[in-house]
Motif scaffolding. Structure first.
Motif, mmCIF file in Angstrom:
data_model
loop_
_atom_site.group_PDB
_atom_site.id
_atom_site.type_symbol
_atom_site.label_atom_id
_atom_site.label_comp_id
_atom_site.label_asym_id
_atom_site.label_seq_id
_atom_site.Cartn_x
_atom_site.Cartn_y
_atom_site.Cartn_z
ATOM 1 N N PRO A 1 -3.193 -1.573 1.942
ATOM 2 C CA PRO A 1 -2.899 -2.646 1.252
ATOM 3 C C PRO A 1 -3.019 -3.792 0.864
ATOM 4 O O PRO A 1 -3.076 -4.660 1.549
ATOM 5 N N CYS A 2 -3.419 -4.470 -0.511
ATOM 6 C CA CYS A 2 -2.601 -6.117 -0.884
ATOM 7 C C CYS A 2 -1.880 -6.003 -0.838
ATOM 8 O O CYS A 2 -0.569 -5.451 -0.988
ATOM 9 N N TYR A 3 -1.447 -7.650 -0.439
ATOM 10 C CA TYR A 3 -0.131 -8.454 -1.189
ATOM 11 C C TYR A 3 0.097 -7.243 -2.540
ATOM 12 O O TYR A 3 1.675 -7.463 -3.062
ATOM 13 N N ARG A 4 -0.713 -7.620 -3.589
ATOM 14 C CA ARG A 4 -0.606 -7.075 -5.559
ATOM 15 C C ARG A 4 0.516 -5.378 -4.641
ATOM 16 O O ARG A 4 0.482 -4.798 -5.963
ATOM 17 N N CYS A 5 -0.643 -4.785 -3.889
ATOM 18 C CA CYS A 5 -0.211 -3.044 -3.754
ATOM 19 C C CYS A 5 1.633 -2.686 -3.369
ATOM 20 O O CYS A 5 1.967 -2.484 -3.683
ATOM 21 N N LEU A 6 1.567 -4.494 -3.052
ATOM 22 C CA LEU A 6 3.287 -3.928 -2.375
ATOM 23 C C LEU A 6 4.354 -4.959 -3.506
ATOM 24 O O LEU A 6 5.184 -4.055 -4.592
ATOM 25 N N GLU B 1 -3.389 2.503 -8.717
ATOM 26 C CA GLU B 1 -3.776 0.795 -9.584
ATOM 27 C C GLU B 1 -3.254 -0.430 -9.696
ATOM 28 O O GLU B 1 -2.585 -0.995 -10.235
ATOM 29 N N CYS B 2 -3.477 -0.282 -8.385
ATOM 30 C CA CYS B 2 -3.173 -2.226 -8.354
ATOM 31 C C CYS B 2 -4.001 -2.448 -8.667
ATOM 32 O O CYS B 2 -5.059 -2.393 -9.079
ATOM 33 N N PRO B 3 -3.327 -3.947 -9.198
ATOM 34 C CA PRO B 3 -3.841 -4.747 -10.229
ATOM 35 C C PRO B 3 -4.740 -4.994 -9.845
ATOM 36 O O PRO B 3 -6.167 -5.468 -10.316
ATOM 37 N N VAL B 4 -5.597 -5.366 -8.492
ATOM 38 C CA VAL B 4 -6.186 -6.283 -7.653
ATOM 39 C C VAL B 4 -7.825 -5.879 -6.699
ATOM 40 O O VAL B 4 -8.498 -5.436 -7.056
ATOM 41 N N CYS B 5 -7.132 -4.950 -5.769
ATOM 42 C CA CYS B 5 -8.093 -4.067 -4.950
ATOM 43 C C CYS B 5 -7.911 -2.773 -5.156
ATOM 44 O O CYS B 5 -8.672 -1.676 -5.163
ATOM 45 N N ALA B 6 -7.827 -1.860 -7.059
ATOM 46 C CA ALA B 6 -7.667 -1.037 -6.998
ATOM 47 C C ALA B 6 -9.096 -0.108 -7.230
ATOM 48 O O ALA B 6 -9.889 -1.714 -6.979
HETATM 49 ZN ZN LIG Z 1 -3.689 -4.239 -3.943
#
Ligand SMILES: [Zn+2]
Length: 380
Positions: free
Chosen positions: A169-174, A242-247
């Motif tokens: 996961p990336c930071y935005r996933c969290l 549905e992560c805004p950036v890494c999905a």
């Molecule tokens: Zn992400």
């Protein structure tokens, strides 16, 4: 890239580590690491990365040294007050290790320059205290497929996590988006001077591991540190579909600057409760006055199998739409099976403007282990 006799002498204690050896040291020499921010986190991280022989170390920071930096930003001396941090850092790091290259980028990282800068490095270490910069760095690293080691500090607490493209996961996933204006500002909140030292060196450790390929990186695990109780804990985190950036189909496909917000205010304004602390609160609440706002964010069938007395069930997927139900009550305490969904619930509550949400760290699994083995849990 072989090592010179003077490098062999300098890195002898690395070279004798079988896991590292000359091949590992040569990988460090080839590595290009960008440290974003040379403050509390970036200072210890870059000091040790320079000493360890990272071949190219970039320091990006547009600020100047201020007196109030000196209690934690150990790169700088009192005589450096007023100097550009990137310049002062470069001088100090080269004094420690003249064998390496240090590049001073004396400007603030923005959407307009992030791509061009980050492209030139292999690994990024985020030591910024600006939330907007943290999201920018995360998005840039995801889009450019660069490993990112992130950390944050607040008062006596810190957290760290590594992102490696395609592996976790990336930071935005969290924390999908910035939470603004919650609680006190960074400057008002204060920070224990030694705290960023601990987190910054965890970041440096991760950078060395990623550069050399040794060990098990901090991927998919949010490491938290509480200096007052001297406890580390780990929250498992997975990729958000549905992560805004890494999905797979991300909403964010280009970099943009967001409004300034204080990094320390976001995830760390979540109160983390141990199972023992929650039990104490429950006992106190039972004895006096209004009950706790205890929200179980698991699925109904998990809730039905077994739950804490007094808990209400609002599955995580429905939380955003049902937050109004909680208006006018006290700060909510979220629980779930492992502590992962409850942490996300806290982020959602913060985004909705709720103050001081709390969650049970380690989830009901921790409750079963520490308090009540009779509580029945089913796989989530
Ligand atoms: Zn992400």
């Amino acid at each position: 890239m072989t090592l010179s006799p003077s490098e062999t002498a300098r890195y002898r204690r690395h070279l004798t580590l079988p896991e590292l050896g000359p091949a590992g040291q040569e990988r460090l020499k080839c590595a290009r690491v960008l440290v974003v921010g040379s403050g509390g986190l970036g200072s210890p991280a870059s000091l040790y990365l320079a000493a360890a022989g990272i071949g190219t170390l970039g320091i990006v920071d547009g600020d100047r040294v201020e007196p109030s930096n000196l209690h934690r930003q150990v790169l700088f001396e009192t005589v450096d007050i007023g100097r550009l941090k990137a310049e002062a850092a470069r001088e100090r790091l080269l004094a420690i290790n003249p064998e390496i290259t240090v590049v001073a980028h004396a400007f603030t990282l923005r959407a307009s320059n992030a791509r061009e800068l980050i492209e030139r490095y292999d690994i990024v270490l985020d030591g910024t205290d600006r939330l907007s910069t943290r999201y920018l760095v995360n998005d840039a690293c995801v889009l450019l497929r660069k490993p990112l080691i992130t950390a944050a500090i607040h008062r006596f607490e810190g957290q760290a996590m590594s992102y490696v493209p395609g592996r976790g996961p990336c930071y935005r996933c969290l924390f999908p988006q910035a939470v603004e204006a919650v609680g006190e500002s960074c400057a008002d909140a204060g920070v224990l001077g030694v705290l960023p030292g601990v987190l910054g060196l965890i970041q440096a450790t991760e950078a060395i591991k990623l550069a050399t390929g040794i060990g098990e990186p901090l991927i998919g695990r949010l490491l938290t540190y509480d200096a007052l109780s001297l406890r580390f804990a780990e929250l498992p985190v997975s990729r958000r579909r549905e992560c805004p950036v890494c999905a797979e189909h991300p909403r964010i496909t280009a970099l943009e600057d967001t409004a300034e917000a204080c990094a320390a205010d976001a995830p760390l304004s979540v109160r983390r409760l141990s199972a023992t602390a929650l039990r104490r609160l429950l006992v106190e609440a039972r004895r006096s006055g209004p009950g706790l706002v205890l929200i179980d964010v698991r699925e109904p069938w998990e809730f039905d199998a077994g739950h804490l007395e007094g808990a209400r069930n609002i599955p995580l997927g429905e939380l955003r739409g049902r937050l109004d139900d909680l208006a006018g009550e006290g700060p909510p305490i979220f629980v779930c099976r492992s502590g992962r969904r409850s942490l996300t619930a806290c982020a959602i509550a913060l985004q909705a403007g709720m103050a001081a949400p709390a969650h049970l760290e380690g989830g009901l699994l921790e409750w079963v282990a520490a308090i009540d083995p009779r509580l029945r849990l089913v796989a989530g």
